[in-house]
Motif scaffolding. Structure first.
Motif, PDB file in Angstrom:
ATOM      1  N   ARG A 286       0.812  -1.216   0.000  1.00 54.01           N
ATOM      2  CA  ARG A 286       0.000   0.000   0.000  1.00 54.01           C
ATOM      3  C   ARG A 286       0.844   1.264   0.000  1.00 54.01           C
ATOM      4  NH1 ARG A 286      -4.295  -0.625   4.781  1.00 54.01           N
ATOM      5  NH2 ARG A 286      -4.882   1.475   4.078  1.00 54.01           N
ATOM      6  N   THR A 287       2.019   1.208   0.643  1.00 54.26           N
ATOM      7  CA  THR A 287       2.800   2.438   0.775  1.00 54.26           C
ATOM      8  C   THR A 287       4.279   2.129   0.985  1.00 54.26           C
ATOM      9  OG1 THR A 287       2.928   4.554   1.951  1.00 54.26           O
ATOM     10  CG2 THR A 287       2.539   2.594   3.290  1.00 54.26           C
ATOM     11  N   LYS A 288       5.095   3.106   0.760  1.00 54.78           N
ATOM     12  CA  LYS A 288       6.538   2.993   0.991  1.00 54.78           C
ATOM     13  C   LYS A 288       6.815   3.062   2.495  1.00 54.78           C
ATOM     14  CE  LYS A 288       8.890   6.783   0.662  1.00 54.78           C
ATOM     15  NZ  LYS A 288       9.460   6.966   2.027  1.00 54.78           N
ATOM     16  N   MET A 289       7.691   2.195   2.970  1.00 55.74           N
ATOM     17  CA  MET A 289       8.160   2.250   4.348  1.00 55.74           C
ATOM     18  C   MET A 289       9.630   2.644   4.347  1.00 55.74           C
ATOM     19  SD  MET A 289       5.752   1.636   6.501  1.00 55.74           S
ATOM     20  CE  MET A 289       4.037   1.083   6.385  1.00 55.74           C
ATOM     21  N   ASP A 290      10.021   3.479   5.322  1.00 55.87           N
ATOM     22  CA  ASP A 290      11.422   3.886   5.438  1.00 55.87           C
ATOM     23  C   ASP A 290      12.207   2.933   6.322  1.00 55.87           C
ATOM     24  OD1 ASP A 290      11.303   6.487   3.967  1.00 55.87           O
ATOM     25  OD2 ASP A 290       9.828   6.924   5.527  1.00 55.87           O
TER      26      ASP A 290
ATOM     27  N   LEU B 150      -7.010   3.670  11.253  1.00 59.14           N
ATOM     28  CA  LEU B 150      -6.885   5.119  11.041  1.00 59.14           C
ATOM     29  C   LEU B 150      -5.426   5.501  10.801  1.00 59.14           C
ATOM     30  CD1 LEU B 150      -9.377   6.612  13.667  1.00 59.14           C
ATOM     31  CD2 LEU B 150      -9.734   6.201  11.236  1.00 59.14           C
ATOM     32  N   SER B 151      -4.715   4.623  10.153  1.00 55.56           N
ATOM     33  CA  SER B 151      -3.325   4.940   9.809  1.00 55.56           C
ATOM     34  C   SER B 151      -3.299   6.080   8.798  1.00 55.56           C
ATOM     35  CB  SER B 151      -2.647   3.716   9.197  1.00 55.56           C
ATOM     36  OG  SER B 151      -3.260   3.386   7.951  1.00 55.56           O
ATOM     37  N   LEU B 152      -2.160   6.741   8.727  1.00 53.94           N
ATOM     38  CA  LEU B 152      -2.005   7.838   7.776  1.00 53.94           C
ATOM     39  C   LEU B 152      -2.217   7.349   6.349  1.00 53.94           C
ATOM     40  CD1 LEU B 152      -1.306  10.783   7.277  1.00 53.94           C
ATOM     41  CD2 LEU B 152       1.122  10.173   7.332  1.00 53.94           C
ATOM     42  N   VAL B 153      -1.777   6.135   6.062  1.00 56.48           N
ATOM     43  CA  VAL B 153      -1.962   5.577   4.721  1.00 56.48           C
ATOM     44  C   VAL B 153      -3.449   5.416   4.407  1.00 56.48           C
ATOM     45  CG1 VAL B 153      -1.624   3.516   3.303  1.00 56.48           C
ATOM     46  CG2 VAL B 153       0.268   4.425   4.646  1.00 56.48           C
TER      47      VAL B 153
ATOM     48  N   SER C 161      -8.879  10.419   1.624  1.00 56.52           N
ATOM     49  CA  SER C 161      -8.856  11.821   1.163  1.00 56.52           C
ATOM     50  C   SER C 161      -8.298  11.977  -0.240  1.00 56.52           C
ATOM     51  CB  SER C 161      -8.017  12.662   2.126  1.00 56.52           C
ATOM     52  OG  SER C 161      -6.661  12.226   2.119  1.00 56.52           O
ATOM     53  N   ARG C 162      -7.679  10.906  -0.760  1.00 57.56           N
ATOM     54  CA  ARG C 162      -7.040  10.933  -2.084  1.00 57.56           C
ATOM     55  C   ARG C 162      -5.876  11.935  -2.137  1.00 57.56           C
ATOM     56  NH1 ARG C 162     -11.888   9.925  -6.529  1.00 57.56           N
ATOM     57  NH2 ARG C 162     -12.779   8.123  -5.466  1.00 57.56           N
ATOM     58  N   LEU C 163      -5.232  12.115  -1.008  1.00 54.57           N
ATOM     59  CA  LEU C 163      -4.018  12.923  -0.919  1.00 54.57           C
ATOM     60  C   LEU C 163      -2.868  11.996  -0.549  1.00 54.57           C
ATOM     61  CD1 LEU C 163      -5.443  15.871   1.219  1.00 54.57           C
ATOM     62  CD2 LEU C 163      -5.136  15.850  -1.258  1.00 54.57           C
ATOM     63  N   ASN C 164      -1.649  12.371  -0.911  1.00 57.33           N
ATOM     64  CA  ASN C 164      -0.546  11.521  -0.508  1.00 57.33           C
ATOM     65  C   ASN C 164      -0.284  11.705   0.990  1.00 57.33           C
ATOM     66  OD1 ASN C 164       0.754  14.172  -1.234  1.00 57.33           O
ATOM     67  ND2 ASN C 164       2.518  13.108  -0.378  1.00 57.33           N
ATOM     68  N   PRO C 165       0.234  10.678   1.677  1.00 53.36           N
ATOM     69  CA  PRO C 165       0.318  10.699   3.139  1.00 53.36           C
ATOM     70  C   PRO C 165       1.051  11.906   3.714  1.00 53.36           C
ATOM     71  CG  PRO C 165       0.685   8.473   2.342  1.00 53.36           C
ATOM     72  CD  PRO C 165       0.635   9.358   1.128  1.00 53.36           C
TER      73      PRO C 165
ATOM     74  N   ARG D   9       0.889  17.237   6.648  1.00 55.95           N
ATOM     75  CA  ARG D   9       1.221  18.666   6.732  1.00 55.95           C
ATOM     76  C   ARG D   9      -0.032  19.526   6.659  1.00 55.95           C
ATOM     77  NH1 ARG D   9       5.001  17.170   2.829  1.00 55.95           N
ATOM     78  NH2 ARG D   9       3.878  18.390   1.264  1.00 55.95           N
ATOM     79  N   LEU D  10      -0.951  19.172   5.748  1.00 55.80           N
ATOM     80  CA  LEU D  10      -2.166  19.961   5.566  1.00 55.80           C
ATOM     81  C   LEU D  10      -3.036  19.918   6.819  1.00 55.80           C
ATOM     82  CD1 LEU D  10      -3.776  21.662   3.517  1.00 55.80           C
ATOM     83  CD2 LEU D  10      -4.932  19.568   2.816  1.00 55.80           C
ATOM     84  N   PHE D  11      -3.142  18.752   7.441  1.00 57.52           N
ATOM     85  CA  PHE D  11      -3.953  18.615   8.657  1.00 57.52           C
ATOM     86  C   PHE D  11      -3.407  19.531   9.757  1.00 57.52           C
ATOM     87  CE2 PHE D  11      -5.688  16.858  12.488  1.00 57.52           C
ATOM     88  CZ  PHE D  11      -6.923  16.345  12.121  1.00 57.52           C
ATOM     89  N   LYS D  12      -2.090  19.526   9.923  1.00 56.87           N
ATOM     90  CA  LYS D  12      -1.465  20.379  10.941  1.00 56.87           C
ATOM     91  C   LYS D  12      -1.666  21.852  10.591  1.00 56.87           C
ATOM     92  CE  LYS D  12       1.320  21.316  14.443  1.00 56.87           C
ATOM     93  NZ  LYS D  12       2.731  20.881  14.426  1.00 56.87           N
ATOM     94  N   GLN D  13      -1.562  22.202   9.307  1.00 54.05           N
ATOM     95  CA  GLN D  13      -1.721  23.591   8.880  1.00 54.05           C
ATOM     96  C   GLN D  13      -3.141  24.092   9.133  1.00 54.05           C
ATOM     97  OE1 GLN D  13      -0.322  24.590   4.853  1.00 54.05           O
ATOM     98  NE2 GLN D  13      -2.196  25.787   4.560  1.00 54.05           N
TER      99      GLN D  13
END
Length: 560
Positions: free
Chosen positions: A46-50, A471-474, A480-484, A489-493
């Motif tokens: 589903r997503t990239k992991m670091d 309710l993970s960020l992914v 929301s169809r936004l990248n994680p 950042r948008l949520f915090k803003q």
């Protein structure tokens, strides 16, 4: 924010480490958990992991098997493998991979945190490593011709830069031209020839005869047009000039440079015809132009290049004449030329508007309106309308695209009517456009802010209605169809609160509500509030509320 995945088949290990990494590590991490190798695979798809922290011995899929998948799918992911002491020799041989570390489970959270910090540092360092920089430099060098063409094509279209910006761009693109000195324009037009082959040959001939004395940038345009930006290698002086007059400009430098350039172009022309067997026509500007004047000069030269006929089958070299005769016909032609050149800059204006480049848009609009007002002063209303009508279409299209019609119609006075049809009041059209232009950017910013608030409101509604689910960020990014990272950042803003903190507070509020108003057992409330592991829920609740869930409920019952 780095993404960390914790994988183990023992829930108390996963949840304990999850809590520590999320709340006790002091790191800004987006933490995920998986209770099996198969569940970890779902996250990795589903997503990239670091960073992945994984137990080695798990049913179905071992940590070493998971490692192979990670290596193929996310090769830059750092992996920390956890296991028991008696497996050390086996694991040591199995994990000799870059970016993989081994740790005994008995070594505790502090040691795990140390390795996570090291992994984060390595990730950050890799992004600015010498190899990457060298690769980027090589790619930049390969891309220079394309980037140079984009820059100079923009200049020809009328894109403006400050002297500081131009100096920076010229340095970055390894250009020899001086960003502060004036430049000569030369246009070439090929006739009835193989364009690709002839372009290379005429460029080669130009460099052979002119390249020793002049710096230049060469562009190919549509319709077989070739363009050179030319500057002398060193300062030019007029014979007999004083020492303090080494730097000369405009028509004065043209008197020195143009005859020499024309002579050199004759050699280029002869080589193309005699050696290569094709015809080329040149038109050279009779005086140097500032970088701000280049677009207008190019428009004039380009128009003239179409009327260069071959005489006796040969090419031609024409100098654009200066000055123009001061007659009423010349003035009318000059006005029409100015209006036509400004009309051709509408695409650039539209680009500034769509990309939200407010200052550049307003500066170019100012120039366009000034040209229209000159035409009106000279009683050439048709020339002014030639600017106003395309401008009206551009702004009305933007208003419709961004659904600004209601705000536009609410603007007081004559502005909406004149914007829709500039011919209704030509003398007020420039004022109307100046009035509406900054409002478009203000309305658009408000609309973007509204869209951001709507998107975040949707995310908030979703998570409040699904506290017991993933309710993970992914997952929220998928909703929301936004990248994680952008969503975080948008949520915090928009809210001023970190997304993880918001979710934690919402879950705790839900738990307190259920403890107060329901008869569910504590472990059931934990699950309904989104905590899969009841002991973890109790620990988080006590840490934030000050008492355990049962103590909180008992206190409420006593006070009733």
């Amino acid at each position: 924010m780095k993404r960390l995945l914790i994988v183990d088949d023992e829930p108390f290990i996963v949840n304990g480490m999850y809590e520590f990494m999320l709340l006790g590590s002091g790191l800004e991490l987006d933490v995920y958990k998986a209770f099996s190798g198969d569940e970890a695979l779902e996250w990795l798809q589903r997503t990239k992991m670091d960073i992945v922290i994984s137990d080695i011995r798990m049913p179905s899929m071992s940590g070493l098997q998971l490692l192979e998948v990670i290596r193929k799918r996310w090769p830059y992911c750092k992996v920390i493998l956890l296991t028991g002491y008696n497996e050390f020799d086996y694991v040591y041989q199995a994990i000799k991979h870059d970016g993989v570390r081994y740790l005994l489970k008995t070594e505790g959270y502090d040691k795990i945190l140390e390795l996570v910090r090291v992994a984060i540092a390595e990730i950050d360092e890799a992004r600015k490593s010498e190899d990457l920089i060298a690769t980027a430099n090589r790619q930049m060098k390969m891309a220079l011709p394309i980037l140079q063409k984009d820059l100079f094509t923009g200049i020809l279209r009328g894109e403006r830069h400050t002297t500081e910006q131009r100096n920076y761009l010229f340095r970055q693109l390894a250009l020899l031209l001086d960003a502060e000195s004036e430049v000569f324009l030369i246009i070439g037009r090929l006739e009835n020839t193989n364009r690709a082959e002839s372009t290379i040959r005429v460029k080669m001939a130009f460099e052979r005869y002119i390249g020793n004395e002049y710096k230049s940038v060469f562009l190919t345009m549509e319709d077989n047009l070739l363009v050179w930006f030319v500057q002398p290698m060193k300062n030019v002086r007029v014979e007999g000039a004083q020492e303090d007059r080494l730097e000369i400009k405009g028509s004065e430098i043209g008197q020195v440079i143009v005859p020499q350039l024309k002579g050199m172009l004759e050699l280029v022309l002869e080589m193309c015809e005699a050696t290569f067997g094709f015809t080329v026509h040149f038109i050279i500007d009779g005086q140097s132009a500032s970088w701000e004047q280049v677009a207008d000069r190019f428009a004039i030269l380009r128009a003239g290049s179409g009327s260069l006929p071959a005489i006796g089958g040969g090419g031609s070299i024409v100098e654009y004449p200066y000055p123009k005769p001061n007659t009423s016909i010349a003035i009318e032609n000059e006005t029409l030329d100015l209006a036509m050149r400004q009309m051709k800059r509408m695409d650039l204006l539209a680009n500034f508007l769509e990309s939200g480049r407010r200052e550049e848009f307003l500066e170019l609009l100012k120039e366009l309106l000034y040209s229209a007002e000159i035409a009106i002063d000279r009683k050439m209303v048709h020339a002014a309308l030639g600017i106003y009508y395309p401008l009206s279409l551009l702004l009305l299209s933007h208003i419709h695209t961004w659904q600004m019609e209601q705000r536009f119609n609410e603007v007081n006075g004559f502005v909406p009517q004149v914007i829709r049809d500039p011919s209704t009041s030509v003398n007020q059209a420039a004022e109307a456009f100046r009035h509406i232009a900054p409002l478009l950017f203000e309305w658009r910013q408000n609309a973007q802010n509204s869209h951001a608030h709507t998107a975040i409101s949707h995310v908030q509604d979703y998570l409040l209605a699904n506290l017991d689910k993933d309710l993970s960020l992914v997952r929220l990014a998928e909703v929301s169809r936004l990248n994680p990272s952008y969503l975080s950042r948008l949520f915090k803003q928009v809210t001023g609160v970190n997304l993880n903190v918001f979710i934690q507070e919402a879950r705790l509020n839900k738990a307190m509500e259920l403890l107060r108003d329901s008869d569910y057992k504590v472990y059931e409330i934990a699950r309904l509030a989104g905590y899969e592991y009841a002991p973890y829920f109790t620990k988080i609740f006590k840490k934030n509320v000050g008492v355990s869930p049962q103590e909180y409920r008992d206190h409420l019952n006593k006070s009733q």
